[in-house]
Design a protein around this motif. Structure first.
Motif, mmCIF file in Angstrom:
data_model
loop_
_atom_site.group_PDB
_atom_site.id
_atom_site.type_symbol
_atom_site.label_atom_id
_atom_site.label_comp_id
_atom_site.label_asym_id
_atom_site.label_seq_id
_atom_site.Cartn_x
_atom_site.Cartn_y
_atom_site.Cartn_z
ATOM 1 N N ARG A 149 17.053 35.706 -46.908
ATOM 2 C CA ARG A 149 16.417 35.208 -48.129
ATOM 3 C C ARG A 149 17.452 34.871 -49.191
ATOM 4 O O ARG A 149 17.253 35.111 -50.372
ATOM 5 C CB ARG A 149 15.424 36.231 -48.655
ATOM 6 N N GLU A 150 18.575 34.303 -48.795
ATOM 7 C CA GLU A 150 19.626 33.888 -49.712
ATOM 8 C C GLU A 150 19.990 32.426 -49.447
ATOM 9 O O GLU A 150 19.722 31.888 -48.372
ATOM 10 C CB GLU A 150 20.873 34.770 -49.559
ATOM 11 N N TYR A 151 20.607 31.829 -50.425
ATOM 12 C CA TYR A 151 21.017 30.434 -50.298
ATOM 13 C C TYR A 151 22.309 30.231 -51.081
ATOM 14 O O TYR A 151 22.658 31.023 -51.966
ATOM 15 C CB TYR A 151 19.933 29.481 -50.807
ATOM 16 N N ASN A 152 23.024 29.172 -50.764
ATOM 17 C CA ASN A 152 24.269 28.800 -51.437
ATOM 18 C C ASN A 152 24.002 27.549 -52.262
ATOM 19 O O ASN A 152 23.745 26.474 -51.712
ATOM 20 C CB ASN A 152 25.373 28.541 -50.409
ATOM 21 N N ASP A 153 24.027 27.682 -53.575
ATOM 22 C CA ASP A 153 23.669 26.541 -54.430
ATOM 23 C C ASP A 153 24.695 25.418 -54.357
ATOM 24 O O ASP A 153 24.339 24.239 -54.470
ATOM 25 C CB ASP A 153 23.476 27.008 -55.872
ATOM 26 N N GLU A 177 17.854 27.080 -59.764
ATOM 27 C CA GLU A 177 18.317 26.765 -58.408
ATOM 28 C C GLU A 177 19.829 26.621 -58.375
ATOM 29 O O GLU A 177 20.483 27.024 -57.410
ATOM 30 C CB GLU A 177 17.663 25.481 -57.916
ATOM 31 N N TYR A 178 20.393 26.059 -59.432
ATOM 32 C CA TYR A 178 21.834 25.861 -59.504
ATOM 33 C C TYR A 178 22.397 26.688 -60.659
ATOM 34 O O TYR A 178 21.792 26.768 -61.736
ATOM 35 C CB TYR A 178 22.170 24.385 -59.726
ATOM 36 N N SER A 179 23.573 27.232 -60.436
ATOM 37 C CA SER A 179 24.280 27.937 -61.502
ATOM 38 C C SER A 179 25.194 26.959 -62.225
ATOM 39 O O SER A 179 25.591 25.921 -61.681
ATOM 40 C CB SER A 179 25.102 29.090 -60.924
ATOM 41 N N ALA A 180 25.536 27.297 -63.458
ATOM 42 C CA ALA A 180 26.410 26.416 -64.239
ATOM 43 C C ALA A 180 27.791 26.303 -63.610
ATOM 44 O O ALA A 180 28.414 25.233 -63.630
ATOM 45 C CB ALA A 180 26.510 26.930 -65.674
ATOM 46 N N ILE A 184 29.501 22.707 -62.535
ATOM 47 C CA ILE A 184 30.779 22.290 -63.115
ATOM 48 C C ILE A 184 31.806 22.043 -62.010
ATOM 49 O O ILE A 184 32.575 21.070 -62.044
ATOM 50 C CB ILE A 184 31.275 23.339 -64.119
ATOM 51 N N THR A 185 31.839 22.924 -61.017
ATOM 52 C CA THR A 185 32.772 22.747 -59.896
ATOM 53 C C THR A 185 32.504 21.442 -59.156
ATOM 54 O O THR A 185 33.428 20.675 -58.856
ATOM 55 C CB THR A 185 32.659 23.932 -58.926
ATOM 56 N N PHE A 186 31.245 21.189 -58.871
ATOM 57 C CA PHE A 186 30.902 19.957 -58.161
ATOM 58 C C PHE A 186 31.193 18.733 -59.018
ATOM 59 O O PHE A 186 31.665 17.705 -58.510
ATOM 60 C CB PHE A 186 29.432 19.981 -57.760
ATOM 61 N N LEU A 187 30.930 18.814 -60.316
ATOM 62 C CA LEU A 187 31.155 17.676 -61.205
ATOM 63 C C LEU A 187 32.624 17.296 -61.244
ATOM 64 O O LEU A 187 32.977 16.114 -61.112
ATOM 65 C CB LEU A 187 30.646 18.000 -62.607
ATOM 66 N N VAL A 188 33.499 18.271 -61.421
ATOM 67 C CA VAL A 188 34.937 17.984 -61.503
ATOM 68 C C VAL A 188 35.438 17.413 -60.179
ATOM 69 O O VAL A 188 36.176 16.416 -60.137
ATOM 70 C CB VAL A 188 35.710 19.255 -61.901
ATOM 71 N N MET A 189 35.044 18.057 -59.075
ATOM 72 C CA MET A 189 35.519 17.608 -57.768
ATOM 73 C C MET A 189 34.990 16.212 -57.439
ATOM 74 O O MET A 189 35.755 15.312 -57.056
ATOM 75 C CB MET A 189 35.060 18.612 -56.704
ATOM 76 N N PHE A 190 33.700 15.998 -57.585
ATOM 77 C CA PHE A 190 33.106 14.725 -57.195
ATOM 78 C C PHE A 190 33.566 13.599 -58.118
ATOM 79 O O PHE A 190 33.740 12.458 -57.672
ATOM 80 C CB PHE A 190 31.580 14.838 -57.239
ATOM 81 N N TYR A 191 33.796 13.888 -59.383
ATOM 82 C CA TYR A 191 34.234 12.864 -60.333
ATOM 83 C C TYR A 191 35.599 12.304 -59.933
ATOM 84 O O TYR A 191 35.792 11.083 -59.854
ATOM 85 C CB TYR A 191 34.282 13.451 -61.736
ATOM 86 N N PHE A 192 36.550 13.203 -59.675
ATOM 87 C CA PHE A 192 37.889 12.734 -59.345
ATOM 88 C C PHE A 192 37.953 12.157 -57.924
ATOM 89 O O PHE A 192 38.742 11.250 -57.670
ATOM 90 C CB PHE A 192 38.892 13.879 -59.510
ATOM 91 N N LEU A 193 37.140 12.652 -57.016
ATOM 92 C CA LEU A 193 37.084 12.025 -55.702
ATOM 93 C C LEU A 193 36.501 10.614 -55.794
ATOM 94 O O LEU A 193 36.930 9.707 -55.074
ATOM 95 C CB LEU A 193 36.260 12.878 -54.741
ATOM 96 N N ALA A 194 35.515 10.419 -56.668
ATOM 97 C CA ALA A 194 34.959 9.078 -56.857
ATOM 98 C C ALA A 194 35.990 8.134 -57.470
ATOM 99 O O ALA A 194 36.055 6.951 -57.111
ATOM 100 C CB ALA A 194 33.714 9.144 -57.738
#
Length: 499
Positions: A149-153, A177-180, A184-194
Motif C-alpha cells: 500500500r505504498e507508492y513512489n510519487d 499525491e506529489y510532494s514538493a 522540484i526535483t522533476f522540474l529542475v531535471m526535466f527543464y534542463f534536459l529539455a
C-alpha cells in the motif's frame, strides 16, 4: 483548407477505429493512448477573486522560465551549429545516443533515491487505485516499495508516458499525491534536459515537454494555495493546467491558438478566463526579455521570417531605399534590355546540371525544348537541401556553349514602382508569400484599370477561357498575346505595374 479538413477527418476515423479494436486487449502495450485529451471537466468548477493573484504569479513564472528557456536553447543551438554539427552526421548520432543514455539513467536513478509514501485515502467513486495494477499506466506507481500500500510519487511522473504523466498532474481529487520535493526535483531535471535535447538530430517537438514543465510548477503553486487558503474547492490540477498554459505562452508567445488548444484538450470551458489571464501575463513578461522560441530559432538559421506588421520606420521609406543591397544587371554591353522574366536559382541549377539544353548558337531554341524535362525535375527533394552550385561541374568546352532560358522563365513576375511605400511592399510579401519582387521606374502612361468585377470572369460553353498568365516567355517574344503584339524593344517589366 478542404484538404486539411478531409485529412483530419480520415485520421480521426482511423484512430477511433484502432482505439476500439485495441480496447479488447489485442494490442498489448501499444493499446494505450489515442487522442491527446486530458479531461478535467470534473475538477474545480468555480474560483474566487483571491485566487487571481497566485494565478498571475503563475503567469509571471511562466514568462520568466519561458524567456530563460528560449535564451538557453539559443546559446546551445549556436554552439551546435558552429562546433558540433560541422564534424559530420556521426557526431549528431552519437550526441542523440548520449543524451538518451543520460535521460534514461537519471529517470531510473532519481526515483530510487526517493522514499515511498503510504497511499492516501481516496474517494470510492474516483476510479483511482493506489497503487495501480502492474503493467498499466496511471496514478500511484509502486516502484521498489517494501509495502503493498505504498507508492513512489517521483516514479509516478517518470515511469509513465508523457500523456499519462500530464493527465496525472492535471487530475482532480488527488491531494497530497506529489510532494514538493519530488516536483522540484522533476522540474529542475526535466527543464534542463529539455533545454539540452532541443535542437538535437531527433524528430521531437516542444509542445508536450512544455506542458510537462508548466504543469509541474503549476501544481507546486496549487499546493501552496491549498495550504494558504485552506479551501476545499481548490484543485491542484487546475493550477497545473494554468502552469502549462503559462510556460507555453512564455516560450512560444502564442495567445489565441494556445488558448483554444488548452480549452479543447482539457474539455473545460469554465477555465477559459483563467487561461487567457496567464497567457497574457506570461507573454508580456517573456516579451520584455526576448522573442519567441520559433522566432529566435528562425533568425538563427537565417530564415527571413516577417512579423505580422511592418515597422513604423518603413512608412517613411520607399521601395527604392530597400533594394540598394541587391545588384541587378538589366542592360547588355550594347545597351539592349536583358530583363524578360524571372527564373529561380534552383531551376537554373537543374538546367546546368542536366546539360541537355546547351547549344552552340545564341539564337532561340525550338519549341520542343520543354519536352526534355519533367515537372518533377524542378521539385526540391524533401530529404535534402536541394542542388548547390558546388554540384555543377562544367568542362572548358561546355563553358563556351549557350543556354536559352526563355522557355523556363516566369514572364510576369510581381513588380512594384520605385516610389511605393516600403510598408505596402512589406504587406505584399506577407499576404502573397513572396520571396522576391522587382522594383521598376514609375511608368509614364497607364494601360488600363482592373476592378474586382473584372476578375469575375463568366465561362462560355462555346469558348474555352484562355490562361491569364503564360508559363513561358516564348509566346510573349513571338507576339502571341491575348490583346495583340508586344513591343519587343521595351523591357517586359516596364509594362507591368502592381499597386
Amino acid at each position: 483548407m478542404w484538404r486539411v479538413f478531409f485529412t483530419s477527418a480520415v485520421v480521426a476515423v482511423v484512430v477511433r477505429s484502432a482505439m476500439n479494436w485495441c480496447n479488447s486487449g489485442k494490442c498489448g502495450h501499444f493499446g494505450a493512448g489515442g487522442f491527446i485529451i486530458w479531461d478535467i471537466s470534473g475538477g474545480q468548477e468555480d474560483y474566487s477573486y483571491q485566487e487571481l493573484f497566485p494565478m498571475a504569479i503563475i503567469g509571471v513564472i511562466g514568462g520568466l522560465l519561458g524567456a530563460l528557456f528560449n535564451q538557453l536553447t539559443l546559446y546551445i543551438t549556436k554552439w551546435r551549429r558552429t562546433c558540433l554539427h560541422k564534424k559530420g552526421k556521426r557526431v549528431q548520432i552519437f550526441e542523440a545516443c548520449l543524451i538518451s543514455l543520460v535521460t534514461s539513467t537519471i529517470s531510473f536513478v532519481l526515483p530510487l533515491l526517493r522514499k515511498c509514501s503510504p497511499c492516501p485515502k481516496l474517494e470510492t467513486n474516483s476510479g483511482i487505485e493506489c497503487p495501480h495494477p502492474p503493467g498499466t499506466d496511471g496514478n500511484f506507481v509502486n516502484f521498489y516499495c517494501s509495502q503493498d500500500r505504498e507508492y513512489n510519487d517521483l516514479a509516478t511522473i517518470f515511469f509513465n508516458t508523457q500523456d499519462d504523466a500530464i493527465r496525472n498532474l492535471f487530475s482532480a481529487k488527488t491531494f497530497h499525491e506529489y510532494s514538493a520535493q519530488s516536483l522540484i526535483t522533476f522540474l529542475v531535471m526535466f527543464y534542463f534536459l529539455a533545454v539540452v535535447t532541443f535542437g538535437t538530430a531527433v524528430p521531437a517537438g516542444q509542445f508536450v515537454p512544455g506542458i510537462m514543465i508548466g504543469s509541474t510548477y503549476g501544481r507546486l503553486v496549487g499546493m501552496f494555495v491549498v495550504k494558504f487558503y485552506k479551501k476545499l474547492n481548490i484543485e491542484e490540477g487546475t493550477y497545473a493546467l494554468l502552469g502549462a498554459a503559462s510556460f507555453l505562452g512564455g516560450s512560444m508567445r502564442m495567445t489565441v491558438s494556445l488558448c483554444v488548444i488548452m480549452v479543447e484538450i482539457t474539455n473545460n470551458l469554465k477555465l477559459l478566463p483563467l487561461i487567457m489571464l496567464v497567457l497574457l501575463v506570461s507573454k508580456a513578461v517573456g516579451d520584455f526579455f526576448n522573442e519567441g522560441l520559433y522566432e529566435e530559432q528562425a533568425r538563427l538559421r537565417g530564415i527571413p521570417l516577417l512579423d505580422s506588421r511592418p515597422k513604423q520606420v518603413m512608412r517613411n521609406m520607399n521601395a527604392r531605399d530597400a533594394c540598394k543591397n541587391q545588384k541587378v544587371v538589366d542592360r547588355g554591353q550594347n545597351g539592349e534590355s536583358l530583363v524578360i522574366g524571372l527564373i529561380l536559382r534552383s531551376h537554373l541549377l537543374v538546367l546546368l546540371q542536366a546539360k541537355v539544353d546547351f547549344q552552340n548558337s545564341a539564337f532561340p531554341c525550338g519549341p520542343g525544348v520543354l519536352n526534355r524535362h519533367n515537372f518533377s525535375d524542378f521539385v526540391k527533394p524533401a530529404s535534402s537541401k536541394g542542388k548547390s552550385i558546388d554540384d555543377i561541374h562544367l568542362t572548358e568546352d561546355e563553358l563556351g556553349l549557350y543556354l536559352d532560358l526563355a522557355p523556363f522563365l516566369n514572364p510576369s513576375p510581381y513588380i512594384v514602382p520605385e516610389d511605393m511605400s516600403l510598408a505596402k511592399v512589406y504587406n505584399l510579401f506577407r499576404q502573397l508569400g513572396l520571396r522576391h519582387i522587382f522594383v521598376v521606374p514609375r511608368p509614364s502612361r497607364v494601360v488600363g484599370l482592373i476592378t474586382r468585377k473584372d476578375l469575375l470572369l463568366e465561362e462560355d460553353n462555346n469558348n474555352v477561357m484562355p490562361e491569364l498568365q503564360s508559363t513561358s516567355v516564348r509566346g510573349l517574344l513571338n507576339g502571341k498575346m491575348l490583346g495583340g503584339n508586344i513591343h519587343l524593344e521595351r523591357p517586359l517589366l516596364d509594362n507591368l505595374v502592381i499597386e
